[in-house]
Write a protein that holds these residues in place. Sequence first.
Motif, PDB file in Angstrom:
ATOM      1  N   ASP A  16       0.588  -1.513  -0.174  1.00  0.00           N
ATOM      2  CA  ASP A  16       0.096   0.532   0.092  1.00  0.00           C
ATOM      3  C   ASP A  16       0.319   1.319   0.088  1.00  0.00           C
ATOM      4  N   GLU A  17       2.259   1.347   0.198  1.00  0.00           N
ATOM      5  CA  GLU A  17       2.848   1.463   0.660  1.00  0.00           C
ATOM      6  C   GLU A  17       3.373   2.660  -0.799  1.00  0.00           C
ATOM      7  N   LEU A  18       4.002   3.616  -1.348  1.00  0.00           N
ATOM      8  CA  LEU A  18       5.356   3.499  -2.186  1.00  0.00           C
ATOM      9  C   LEU A  18       6.938   3.622  -2.033  1.00  0.00           C
ATOM     10  N   PRO A  19       7.227   2.731  -2.813  1.00  0.00           N
ATOM     11  CA  PRO A  19       8.651   2.245  -2.087  1.00  0.00           C
ATOM     12  C   PRO A  19       9.011   3.785  -2.589  1.00  0.00           C
ATOM     13  N   ALA A  20      10.306   3.963  -1.909  1.00  0.00           N
ATOM     14  CA  ALA A  20      11.493   4.876  -2.127  1.00  0.00           C
ATOM     15  C   ALA A  20      12.803   4.510  -2.656  1.00  0.00           C
ATOM     16  N   PHE A  21      12.453   3.757  -3.729  1.00  0.00           N
ATOM     17  CA  PHE A  21      14.236   2.907  -4.398  1.00  0.00           C
ATOM     18  C   PHE A  21      15.361   2.400  -3.672  1.00  0.00           C
ATOM     19  N   TRP A  22      15.732   2.653  -2.819  1.00  0.00           N
ATOM     20  CA  TRP A  22      16.635   1.843  -1.947  1.00  0.00           C
ATOM     21  C   TRP A  22      15.042   1.837  -0.717  1.00  0.00           C
ATOM     22  N   SER A  23      14.437   1.695  -0.326  1.00  0.00           N
ATOM     23  CA  SER A  23      13.857   1.083   0.622  1.00  0.00           C
ATOM     24  C   SER A  23      12.273   1.265   0.344  1.00  0.00           C
ATOM     25  N   ARG A  24      12.038  -0.352   1.275  1.00  0.00           N
ATOM     26  CA  ARG A  24      11.079  -0.607   0.838  1.00  0.00           C
ATOM     27  C   ARG A  24       9.436   0.514   0.905  1.00  0.00           C
ATOM     28  N   ARG A  25      10.077   1.376   2.402  1.00  0.00           N
ATOM     29  CA  ARG A  25       8.876   2.392   2.154  1.00  0.00           C
ATOM     30  C   ARG A  25       9.452   4.150   2.593  1.00  0.00           C
ATOM     31  N   SER A  26       8.341   4.595   2.255  1.00  0.00           N
ATOM     32  CA  SER A  26       8.236   6.111   2.014  1.00  0.00           C
ATOM     33  C   SER A  26       7.446   7.333   3.147  1.00  0.00           C
ATOM     34  N   GLY A  27       6.427   6.450   3.493  1.00  0.00           N
ATOM     35  CA  GLY A  27       5.828   7.189   4.510  1.00  0.00           C
ATOM     36  C   GLY A  27       4.697   7.418   4.189  1.00  0.00           C
ATOM     37  N   LEU A  28       4.778   7.590   2.940  1.00  0.00           N
ATOM     38  CA  LEU A  28       3.665   8.007   2.274  1.00  0.00           C
ATOM     39  C   LEU A  28       2.940   6.995   1.079  1.00  0.00           C
ATOM     40  N   ARG A  29       1.075   6.603   0.878  1.00  0.00           N
ATOM     41  CA  ARG A  29       0.240   5.966   0.784  1.00  0.00           C
ATOM     42  C   ARG A  29       0.675   6.076  -1.203  1.00  0.00           C
ATOM     43  N   ALA A  30       0.759   5.496  -1.673  1.00  0.00           N
ATOM     44  CA  ALA A  30       0.552   5.040  -2.509  1.00  0.00           C
ATOM     45  C   ALA A  30      -0.659   5.490  -3.669  1.00  0.00           C
ATOM     46  N   PRO A  31      -0.942   5.996  -4.385  1.00  0.00           N
ATOM     47  CA  PRO A  31      -1.988   6.128  -4.861  1.00  0.00           C
ATOM     48  C   PRO A  31      -2.645   5.228  -5.773  1.00  0.00           C
ATOM     49  N   GLN A  32      -2.251   3.941  -5.877  1.00  0.00           N
ATOM     50  CA  GLN A  32      -2.765   2.390  -6.470  1.00  0.00           C
ATOM     51  C   GLN A  32      -1.630   1.663  -6.113  1.00  0.00           C
ATOM     52  N   ARG A  33      -2.953   0.679  -6.014  1.00  0.00           N
ATOM     53  CA  ARG A  33      -2.592  -1.190  -5.734  1.00  0.00           C
ATOM     54  C   ARG A  33      -2.828  -1.350  -6.296  1.00  0.00           C
ATOM     55  N   LEU A  34      -1.346  -2.958  -7.208  1.00  0.00           N
ATOM     56  CA  LEU A  34      -2.170  -3.618  -8.093  1.00  0.00           C
ATOM     57  C   LEU A  34      -1.243  -4.799  -7.516  1.00  0.00           C
ATOM     58  N   ASP A  35      -1.756  -6.660  -7.460  1.00  0.00           N
ATOM     59  CA  ASP A  35      -0.569  -7.687  -6.470  1.00  0.00           C
ATOM     60  C   ASP A  35      -0.710  -8.596  -8.241  1.00  0.00           C
ATOM     61  N   ASP A  36      -0.684  -7.858  -8.842  1.00  0.00           N
ATOM     62  CA  ASP A  36      -1.888  -9.056 -10.548  1.00  0.00           C
ATOM     63  C   ASP A  36      -0.654  -8.556 -11.871  1.00  0.00           C
ATOM     64  N   PRO A  37       0.250  -8.793 -11.881  1.00  0.00           N
ATOM     65  CA  PRO A  37       0.885  -8.098 -13.587  1.00  0.00           C
ATOM     66  C   PRO A  37       0.204  -8.165 -14.466  1.00  0.00           C
ATOM     67  N   ALA A  38      -1.040  -9.023 -14.206  1.00  0.00           N
ATOM     68  CA  ALA A  38      -1.697  -9.219 -15.445  1.00  0.00           C
ATOM     69  C   ALA A  38      -2.710  -8.623 -15.232  1.00  0.00           C
ATOM     70  N   LEU A  39      -2.833  -7.985 -14.150  1.00  0.00           N
ATOM     71  CA  LEU A  39      -4.046  -6.554 -14.641  1.00  0.00           C
ATOM     72  C   LEU A  39      -3.353  -5.389 -14.457  1.00  0.00           C
ATOM     73  N   ILE A  40      -2.004  -5.437 -14.342  1.00  0.00           N
ATOM     74  CA  ILE A  40      -1.333  -4.054 -14.689  1.00  0.00           C
ATOM     75  C   ILE A  40      -1.113  -4.313 -16.354  1.00  0.00           C
ATOM     76  N   ALA A  41      -0.891  -5.020 -16.874  1.00  0.00           N
ATOM     77  CA  ALA A  41      -1.136  -5.169 -18.360  1.00  0.00           C
ATOM     78  C   ALA A  41      -2.758  -4.627 -18.740  1.00  0.00           C
ATOM     79  N   ARG A  42      -3.169  -5.246 -18.035  1.00  0.00           N
ATOM     80  CA  ARG A  42      -5.005  -5.405 -18.709  1.00  0.00           C
ATOM     81  C   ARG A  42      -5.096  -3.318 -18.698  1.00  0.00           C
ATOM     82  N   ALA A  43      -4.571  -3.062 -17.521  1.00  0.00           N
ATOM     83  CA  ALA A  43      -4.831  -1.859 -17.009  1.00  0.00           C
ATOM     84  C   ALA A  43      -4.172  -0.532 -18.746  1.00  0.00           C
TER      85      ALA A  43
END
Length: 303
Positions: free
Chosen positions: A183-210
């Motif tokens: 749910d959180e925006l990653p920050a390059f070398w760090s997994r966490r940025s303290g910022l909520r990501a605008p969107q979340r998807l867990d499936d590469p096929a859904l990213i492709a469909r979008a």
Amino acid sequence: MIDLRFSREVEAARQEGRPLVALESTIITHGMPWPRNFETARQVEATIREAGATPATIAILDGILHVGLEPDQMERLARADGVRKVSRADLALCLAEGATGATTVAATMIAARHAGIEVFATGGIGGVHRGAERTWDVSADLQELAQTPVTVVAAGPKAILDLPRTLEVLETLGVPVIAFAQDELPAFWSRRSGLRAPQRLDDPALIARAHRLRAALGLPGGQLVANPIPEADEIPAETLAPLIEQAQAEAERAGIAAKEVTPFLLSRLLELTGGRSLEANIALVLNNARLAARIARSLAEMA
């Protein structure tokens, strides 16, 4: 006419309708020293092949835009000095002058679109620099994401940037920012940025469909898929924060600005982290390459 050359491997994949993943070349020329740059570039390509897609490293050699590099061409680029770092503003000039240039995120996206490649794996994107309210230093990557229909897989914006402002600009430009499997925006070398990501998807096929549905809707631009660095390889944000502040202050005191800011900060952080930032950078690029290959495979299955 653009002199566009495909490597043998890329041309075969195009003819057979196999999935392709674009790769930039600044990681080879401006990211790390010889021979680590060459070894890493080959490793990233191998990772994409293992994940079921074909890598297409993009670069300009003697005024010719290459999509996919033969091994000798990649080695030549990795050993070369004085290679231009090419973005949207100077891509045409580099071609016109017959020069050799390494493509940034923006230039790689443009070349990928011309080559019919829909997915691009990189390390991190550029964005709004800290202090941009004074310097107006904003990367061309953000405008490119708003214009060019390529899905970009990165470990988020580079941690040296002003991340909240970068997210705001991406939102204004209508660029989907999709965190992969968190749910959180990653920050390059760090997994966490303290910022909520605008969107979340867990499936590469859904990213492709979008990606395909954006085109069907007539929407310009691509998608930013923010893929967190593997947990075992990350440098926590709280460890990096004071080091980034130190490097930023040093850059300001030295009067470093414009295109020179990012290379200076990354180089200084390499020193301040005792080499950890380079190892993390390699790990996240490989991780992004795997996810990009999965998205490219899903797109190929839709064709």
